[in-house]
Design an enzyme around this catalytic site. Structure first.
Site, PDB file in Angstrom:
ATOM      1  N   LYS A  13       0.827  -1.214   0.000  1.00  0.00           N
ATOM      2  CA  LYS A  13       0.000   0.000   0.000  1.00  0.00           C
ATOM      3  C   LYS A  13       0.863   1.267   0.000  1.00  0.00           C
ATOM      4  CE  LYS A  13      -2.187  -1.216   3.805  1.00  0.00           C
ATOM      5  NZ  LYS A  13      -1.529  -2.516   4.049  1.00  0.00           N
ATOM      6  N   ARG A  88      -9.594   0.439   8.984  1.00  0.00           N
ATOM      7  CA  ARG A  88      -9.155  -0.932   9.223  1.00  0.00           C
ATOM      8  C   ARG A  88     -10.195  -1.739   9.988  1.00  0.00           C
ATOM      9  NH1 ARG A  88      -3.169   0.261   9.036  1.00  0.00           N
ATOM     10  NH2 ARG A  88      -2.066  -1.704   9.174  1.00  0.00           N
ATOM     11  N   ARG A 127      11.477  -5.464   4.863  1.00  0.00           N
ATOM     12  CA  ARG A 127      11.181  -4.034   4.648  1.00  0.00           C
ATOM     13  C   ARG A 127      12.147  -3.153   5.441  1.00  0.00           C
ATOM     14  NH1 ARG A 127       5.147  -2.241   5.219  1.00  0.00           N
ATOM     15  NH2 ARG A 127       5.251  -3.532   7.083  1.00  0.00           N
ATOM     16  N   ARG A 160      11.361  -1.622  10.999  1.00  0.00           N
ATOM     17  CA  ARG A 160      10.297  -1.350  11.961  1.00  0.00           C
ATOM     18  C   ARG A 160      10.267  -2.414  13.059  1.00  0.00           C
ATOM     19  NH1 ARG A 160       5.014  -0.228   8.328  1.00  0.00           N
ATOM     20  NH2 ARG A 160       4.068  -1.285  10.093  1.00  0.00           N
ATOM     21  N   ARG A 171      -0.343  -9.446  13.001  1.00  0.00           N
ATOM     22  CA  ARG A 171      -1.020  -8.378  12.245  1.00  0.00           C
ATOM     23  C   ARG A 171      -1.873  -8.953  11.112  1.00  0.00           C
ATOM     24  NH1 ARG A 171       4.072  -5.230  10.818  1.00  0.00           N
ATOM     25  NH2 ARG A 171       2.739  -3.934   9.521  1.00  0.00           N
TER      26      ARG A 171
HETATM   27  P1  ADP Z   1       2.133  -1.905   3.192  1.00  0.00           P
HETATM   28  O1  ADP Z   1       2.130  -0.385   3.183  1.00  0.00           O
HETATM   29  O2  ADP Z   1       0.915  -2.479   2.525  1.00  0.00           O
HETATM   30  O3  ADP Z   1       2.325  -2.485   4.563  1.00  0.00           O
HETATM   31  P2  ADP Z   1       4.689  -1.618   1.775  1.00  0.00           P
HETATM   32  O4  ADP Z   1       4.355  -0.739   0.624  1.00  0.00           O
HETATM   33  O5  ADP Z   1       5.455  -1.017   2.888  1.00  0.00           O
HETATM   34  O6  ADP Z   1       3.357  -2.383   2.323  1.00  0.00           O
HETATM   35  O7  ADP Z   1       5.466  -2.877   1.176  1.00  0.00           O
HETATM   36  C1  ADP Z   1       5.935  -3.930   2.030  1.00  0.00           C
HETATM   37  C2  ADP Z   1       7.304  -4.389   1.559  1.00  0.00           C
HETATM   38  O8  ADP Z   1       7.177  -5.085   0.329  1.00  0.00           O
HETATM   39  C3  ADP Z   1       8.293  -3.248   1.311  1.00  0.00           C
HETATM   40  O9  ADP Z   1       9.564  -3.697   1.706  1.00  0.00           O
HETATM   41  C4  ADP Z   1       8.215  -3.023  -0.205  1.00  0.00           C
HETATM   42  O10 ADP Z   1       9.450  -2.544  -0.739  1.00  0.00           O
HETATM   43  C5  ADP Z   1       7.912  -4.429  -0.716  1.00  0.00           C
HETATM   44  N1  ADP Z   1       7.014  -4.451  -1.883  1.00  0.00           N
HETATM   45  C6  ADP Z   1       5.959  -3.627  -2.143  1.00  0.00           C
HETATM   46  N2  ADP Z   1       5.349  -3.968  -3.300  1.00  0.00           N
HETATM   47  C7  ADP Z   1       6.025  -5.053  -3.774  1.00  0.00           C
HETATM   48  C8  ADP Z   1       5.891  -5.888  -4.944  1.00  0.00           C
HETATM   49  N3  ADP Z   1       4.920  -5.681  -5.844  1.00  0.00           N
HETATM   50  N4  ADP Z   1       6.766  -6.899  -5.091  1.00  0.00           N
HETATM   51  C9  ADP Z   1       7.751  -7.127  -4.172  1.00  0.00           C
HETATM   52  N5  ADP Z   1       7.938  -6.386  -3.062  1.00  0.00           N
HETATM   53  C10 ADP Z   1       7.088  -5.367  -2.857  1.00  0.00           C
HETATM   54  P1  AMP Z   2       0.909   0.311   9.021  1.00  0.00           P
HETATM   55  O1  AMP Z   2       1.973   1.347   8.930  1.00  0.00           O
HETATM   56  O2  AMP Z   2      -0.288   0.631   8.181  1.00  0.00           O
HETATM   57  O3  AMP Z   2       1.425  -1.087   8.793  1.00  0.00           O
HETATM   58  O4  AMP Z   2       0.389   0.352  10.527  1.00  0.00           O
HETATM   59  C1  AMP Z   2       1.250   0.039  11.606  1.00  0.00           C
HETATM   60  C2  AMP Z   2       0.428  -0.124  12.887  1.00  0.00           C
HETATM   61  O5  AMP Z   2      -0.198   1.125  13.223  1.00  0.00           O
HETATM   62  C3  AMP Z   2      -0.715  -1.133  12.840  1.00  0.00           C
HETATM   63  O6  AMP Z   2      -0.285  -2.467  13.063  1.00  0.00           O
HETATM   64  C4  AMP Z   2      -1.613  -0.609  13.963  1.00  0.00           C
HETATM   65  O7  AMP Z   2      -1.102  -0.951  15.238  1.00  0.00           O
HETATM   66  C5  AMP Z   2      -1.476   0.911  13.806  1.00  0.00           C
HETATM   67  N1  AMP Z   2      -2.509   1.442  12.876  1.00  0.00           N
HETATM   68  C6  AMP Z   2      -2.283   2.040  11.680  1.00  0.00           C
HETATM   69  N2  AMP Z   2      -3.446   2.392  11.099  1.00  0.00           N
HETATM   70  C7  AMP Z   2      -4.425   1.989  11.943  1.00  0.00           C
HETATM   71  C8  AMP Z   2      -5.845   2.031  11.906  1.00  0.00           C
HETATM   72  N3  AMP Z   2      -6.506   2.573  10.862  1.00  0.00           N
HETATM   73  N4  AMP Z   2      -6.533   1.513  12.964  1.00  0.00           N
HETATM   74  C9  AMP Z   2      -5.897   0.991  14.016  1.00  0.00           C
HETATM   75  N5  AMP Z   2      -4.569   0.896  14.115  1.00  0.00           N
HETATM   76  C10 AMP Z   2      -3.826   1.388  13.090  1.00  0.00           C
END
Ligand code: ADP
Ligand code: AMP
Length: 216
Positions: A13, A88, A127, A160, A171
């Site tokens: 995302k 969420r 990541r 992270r 999660r």
């Molecule tokens: P989210 O915001 O949904 O938690 P991220 O955008 O942070 O996910 O992506 C999670 C990890 O996967 C990051 O390390 C990113 O670089 C990698 N990633 C994102 N999209 C892809 C893809 N299409 N193929 C492989 N790795 C990806």
């Molecule tokens: P993310 O960066 O989207 O992976 O979110 C990291 C963490 O932040 C999640 O695992 C939750 O603990 C908290 N968080 C982020 N967005 C929300 C949401 N909309 N509702 C509740 N918790 C959230």
């Protein structure tokens, strides 16, 4: 353009959000980024959120909804916005609908990024995030040019605290129970589009931008 990126943790995302906000020139509202920024700055909100985040749990709805409501009322959201990681839960989605109703606007589309569980763990564990600008990299799938350094701003990359295999599994469990029902919620509103998030980053971006009616 008013849109939401829905999908499990690690689906991509944040990565796709960067492309969308550039294409449509709209603000990127990531509740996870907002919490991490508050943790970094040692605010009360950050302290409260961290208790939940470290355990892989969701921050309580009241806290999250209040933050998003405030943010959506800012001037820059008049031209649209991209919500990433919010809503969420069903109560969050219902609260968002009420806020949008007050603002006299509706959502254009909700993009649901689909990725299998094994891949999510692999993505989250590899990541790395920039401390300064929050750009996400991956040690294997999207590495920076110089190890440990952000290509965009030169900031330091870190892992992270909630990107361990154990916390990411929790999660995903929380996602399946609390967030996945939103797919039906937005399907019922006829605005949901599901995209295959297992393709490489560029291909996913192309599908996302096309779905939203963009050009690149
Ligand atoms: P989210 O915001 O949904 O938690 P991220 O955008 O942070 O996910 O992506 C999670 C990890 O996967 C990051 O390390 C990113 O670089 C990698 N990633 C994102 N999209 C892809 C893809 N299409 N193929 C492989 N790795 C990806
Ligand atoms: P993310 O960066 O989207 O992976 O979110 C990291 C963490 O932040 C999640 O695992 C939750 O603990 C908290 N968080 C982020 N967005 C929300 C949401 N909309 N509702 C509740 N918790 C959230």
């Amino acid at each position: 353009m008013r849109t939401i990126l829905l999908g499990p943790p690690g689906a991509g995302k944040g990565t796709q959000a960067e492309v969308i906000v550039k294409e449509f020139q709209i603000p990127h509202i990531s509740t996870g980024d907002i919490f991490r920024e508050n943790i970094k700055n040692g605010t009360e909100l950050g302290k409260k959120a961290q208790e939940y985040m470290d355990k892989g749990l969701l921050v309580p709805d009241e806290l999250v909804v209040a933050i998003v409501e405030d943010r959506l009322k800012k001037e820059d959201c008049k031209k649209g916005f991209l919500l990433d990681g919010f809503p969420r839960t069903l109560p969050q989605a219902e609260a968002l609908d009420n806020v949008l109703k007050d603002m006299n606007v509706t959502l254009n589309k909700v993009i649901n990024i689909e990725v299998a569980k094994e891949k999510l763990i692999q993505r989250a564990v590899g990541r790395r995030i920039c401390r300064q600008c929050a750009t996400a990299y991956h040690v294997d799938f999207n590495p920076p040019e110089k190890e440990g350094i952000c290509d965009k701003c030169g900031g330091e990359l870190y892992q992270r605290a909630d990107d361990t295999e154990e916390t990411i599994s929790k999660r995903i469990e929380v996602y399946l129970k609390d967030t996945k029902p939103l797919i039906k919620y937005y399907q019922d509103q006829d605005i949901l589009v599901t995209i295959d998030g297992e393709k490489d980053i560029k291909e996913v971006s192309k599908a996302v931008v096309q779905t939203l009616g963009g050009e690149s």
